[in-house]
Design a protein around this motif. Structure first.
Motif, PDB file in Angstrom:
ATOM      1  N   GLU A  26     -10.890  16.667  -0.309  1.00  0.00           N
ATOM      2  CA  GLU A  26     -10.717  15.499  -1.168  1.00  0.00           C
ATOM      3  C   GLU A  26      -9.565  14.596  -0.739  1.00  0.00           C
ATOM      4  OE1 GLU A  26     -10.764  16.583  -5.310  1.00  0.00           O
ATOM      5  OE2 GLU A  26     -12.570  17.783  -5.056  1.00  0.00           O
ATOM      6  N   SER A  27      -9.078  14.791   0.509  1.00  0.00           N
ATOM      7  CA  SER A  27      -7.980  13.953   0.994  1.00  0.00           C
ATOM      8  C   SER A  27      -8.016  13.884   2.514  1.00  0.00           C
ATOM      9  CB  SER A  27      -6.635  14.526   0.541  1.00  0.00           C
ATOM     10  OG  SER A  27      -6.400  15.776   1.171  1.00  0.00           O
ATOM     11  N   VAL A  28      -7.296  12.914   3.059  1.00  0.00           N
ATOM     12  CA  VAL A  28      -7.179  12.785   4.510  1.00  0.00           C
ATOM     13  C   VAL A  28      -6.528  14.048   5.073  1.00  0.00           C
ATOM     14  CG1 VAL A  28      -6.034  11.514   6.384  1.00  0.00           C
ATOM     15  CG2 VAL A  28      -7.108  10.262   4.514  1.00  0.00           C
ATOM     16  N   ALA A  29      -5.460  14.514   4.424  1.00  0.00           N
ATOM     17  CA  ALA A  29      -4.737  15.697   4.906  1.00  0.00           C
ATOM     18  C   ALA A  29      -5.644  16.923   4.966  1.00  0.00           C
ATOM     19  CB  ALA A  29      -3.531  15.968   4.006  1.00  0.00           C
ATOM     20  N   ASP A  75     -15.457   9.534   3.548  1.00  0.00           N
ATOM     21  CA  ASP A  75     -15.218   8.317   2.770  1.00  0.00           C
ATOM     22  C   ASP A  75     -14.118   7.529   3.473  1.00  0.00           C
ATOM     23  OD1 ASP A  75     -15.276   6.419   0.769  1.00  0.00           O
ATOM     24  OD2 ASP A  75     -14.148   7.607  -0.673  1.00  0.00           O
ATOM     25  N   LEU A  76     -14.232   6.215   3.444  1.00  0.00           N
ATOM     26  CA  LEU A  76     -13.265   5.368   4.141  1.00  0.00           C
ATOM     27  C   LEU A  76     -11.932   5.290   3.409  1.00  0.00           C
ATOM     28  CD1 LEU A  76     -12.983   3.533   6.634  1.00  0.00           C
ATOM     29  CD2 LEU A  76     -13.688   1.652   5.190  1.00  0.00           C
ATOM     30  N   ARG A  77     -11.969   5.041   2.102  1.00  0.00           N
ATOM     31  CA  ARG A  77     -10.727   4.900   1.331  1.00  0.00           C
ATOM     32  C   ARG A  77     -10.476   6.157   0.509  1.00  0.00           C
ATOM     33  NH1 ARG A  77      -9.810  -1.154  -1.044  1.00  0.00           N
ATOM     34  NH2 ARG A  77      -9.903  -2.216   0.949  1.00  0.00           N
ATOM     35  N   LEU A  78      -9.408   6.837   0.856  1.00  0.00           N
ATOM     36  CA  LEU A  78      -9.008   8.044   0.138  1.00  0.00           C
ATOM     37  C   LEU A  78      -7.621   7.810  -0.448  1.00  0.00           C
ATOM     38  CD1 LEU A  78     -10.240  10.418   2.932  1.00  0.00           C
ATOM     39  CD2 LEU A  78     -11.245  10.260   0.665  1.00  0.00           C
ATOM     40  N   ASN A 115      -6.519   6.560   5.025  1.00  0.00           N
ATOM     41  CA  ASN A 115      -7.765   6.008   5.535  1.00  0.00           C
ATOM     42  C   ASN A 115      -8.617   7.111   6.164  1.00  0.00           C
ATOM     43  OD1 ASN A 115      -9.684   4.616   7.238  1.00  0.00           O
ATOM     44  ND2 ASN A 115      -8.437   2.790   6.946  1.00  0.00           N
ATOM     45  N   GLY A 116      -9.879   7.162   5.784  1.00  0.00           N
ATOM     46  CA  GLY A 116     -10.800   8.165   6.312  1.00  0.00           C
ATOM     47  C   GLY A 116     -11.000   8.082   7.816  1.00  0.00           C
ATOM     48  N   LEU A 117     -10.707   6.916   8.401  1.00  0.00           N
ATOM     49  CA  LEU A 117     -10.853   6.787   9.852  1.00  0.00           C
ATOM     50  C   LEU A 117      -9.917   7.745  10.592  1.00  0.00           C
ATOM     51  CD1 LEU A 117     -11.262   2.913  10.301  1.00  0.00           C
ATOM     52  CD2 LEU A 117     -13.040   4.669  10.180  1.00  0.00           C
ATOM     53  N   ASP A 118      -8.817   8.136   9.945  1.00  0.00           N
ATOM     54  CA  ASP A 118      -7.910   9.119  10.546  1.00  0.00           C
ATOM     55  C   ASP A 118      -8.608  10.477  10.686  1.00  0.00           C
ATOM     56  OD1 ASP A 118      -5.963   7.167  10.591  1.00  0.00           O
ATOM     57  OD2 ASP A 118      -5.023   7.821   8.723  1.00  0.00           O
ATOM     58  N   VAL A 119      -9.448  10.819   9.714  1.00  0.00           N
ATOM     59  CA  VAL A 119     -10.221  12.074   9.775  1.00  0.00           C
ATOM     60  C   VAL A 119     -11.257  11.973  10.898  1.00  0.00           C
ATOM     61  CG1 VAL A 119     -11.733  13.662   8.520  1.00  0.00           C
ATOM     62  CG2 VAL A 119      -9.864  12.515   7.310  1.00  0.00           C
ATOM     63  N   VAL A 120     -11.904  10.799  11.012  1.00  0.00           N
ATOM     64  CA  VAL A 120     -12.897  10.582  12.074  1.00  0.00           C
ATOM     65  C   VAL A 120     -12.241  10.794  13.438  1.00  0.00           C
ATOM     66  CG1 VAL A 120     -14.439   8.892  13.159  1.00  0.00           C
ATOM     67  CG2 VAL A 120     -14.293   9.011  10.665  1.00  0.00           C
TER      68      VAL A 120
END
Length: 184
Positions: A43-46, A63-66, A70-75
C-alpha cells in the motif's frame, strides 16, 4: 465466475499489486487470484520497492499516486531487479505525459481508474499485437490544456516551480491544477 488463465500466465504466476486504496487492492487481489495469479499487495512506494527488491514478481500493477510518493519509483525498482516483469501502471489521474513516462521507464501498459480485473488481466497478458481502438470523442480543450501541463510537468522531473516558470503561470495556480482530477 472468472476463468483460470494459468496456462496463459506461465509457470511464474507472482503478481505485485501496489495501491493505497485498501478496499480496491483487496478486491483486485481476490479477482486476480481467481484468474490464476498469486497476488501480493503493498500500500506504499516503500512497501512496493521492498517487495521488488526481495522477491521481484513476474507481473505487477502499480498505482501512480501513492501517499508516500510516486508509483514510477516502484516501476523502476522492478525493472532493475526483474527486467522481464510485465508492469501495468494504474491511476485515477490519467494523462498522456504520465503514460509516456511510465512506458519509457518500463511499464508494459497504462490504465486509467476505474479499471476492472478483466482490463488489468488483458493488459498484463497482452503482447502488443493489437492496436487500441481510436477514441470516439476527441479531447476537450480543457483536456488538451491538462495534457500539455502534465507533459511539461514530467519534462521538468515533476518540479512545480520549474514547470510554473516554463508555463508562465503562478506556482500556486499550477499546484491547484495538479491537485485536481483530469478533465474529461
Amino acid at each position: 465466475m472468472a476463468e483460470d488463465l494459468s496456462a496463459e500466465i506461465g509457470p511464474d504466476r507472482s503478481l505485485l499489486l501496489v495501491d493505497d486504496d485498501e478496499a480496491f487492492v483487496k478486491r483486485l487481489a481476490k479477482a486476480m487470484e481467481k484468474r490464476g495469479f498469486l497476488p501480493e499487495t503493498a500500500e506504499s512506494v516503500a512497501a512496493g520497492k521492498a517487495i521488488a527488491q526481495s522477491r521481484p514478481p513476474a507481473y505487477a500493477v502499480v498505482d501512480l499516486r501513492l501517499e508516500d510518493g510516486n508509483g514510477l519509483d516502484v516501476v523502476e525498482a522492478l525493472r532493475e531487479r526483474r527486467p522481464d516483469c510485465r508492469i501495468v501502471v494504474l491511476t485515477g489521474y490519467g494523462a498522456i505525459a504520465t503514460a509516456v513516462a511510465a512506458v519509457k521507464i518500463g511499464a508494459t501498459d497504462y490504465l486509467s481508474k476505474p479499471a476492472d480485473a478483466n482490463e488489468v488481466t488483458n493488459a498484463l497478458l497482452s503482447r502488443g499485437e493489437l492496436l487500441p481502438e481510436p477514441p470516439e470523442n476527441p479531447m476537450s480543450a480543457d483536456r488538451v490544456r491538462w495534457e500539455h501541463i502534465q507533459r511539461v510537468y514530467e519534462m521538468c522531473d515533476r518540479n512545480v516551480s520549474e514547470t510554473a516558470r516554463r508555463l508562465n503561470m503562478h506556482r500556486r495556480t499550477l499546484q491547484r491544477i495538479l491537485a485536481k482530477r483530469s478533465p474529461k
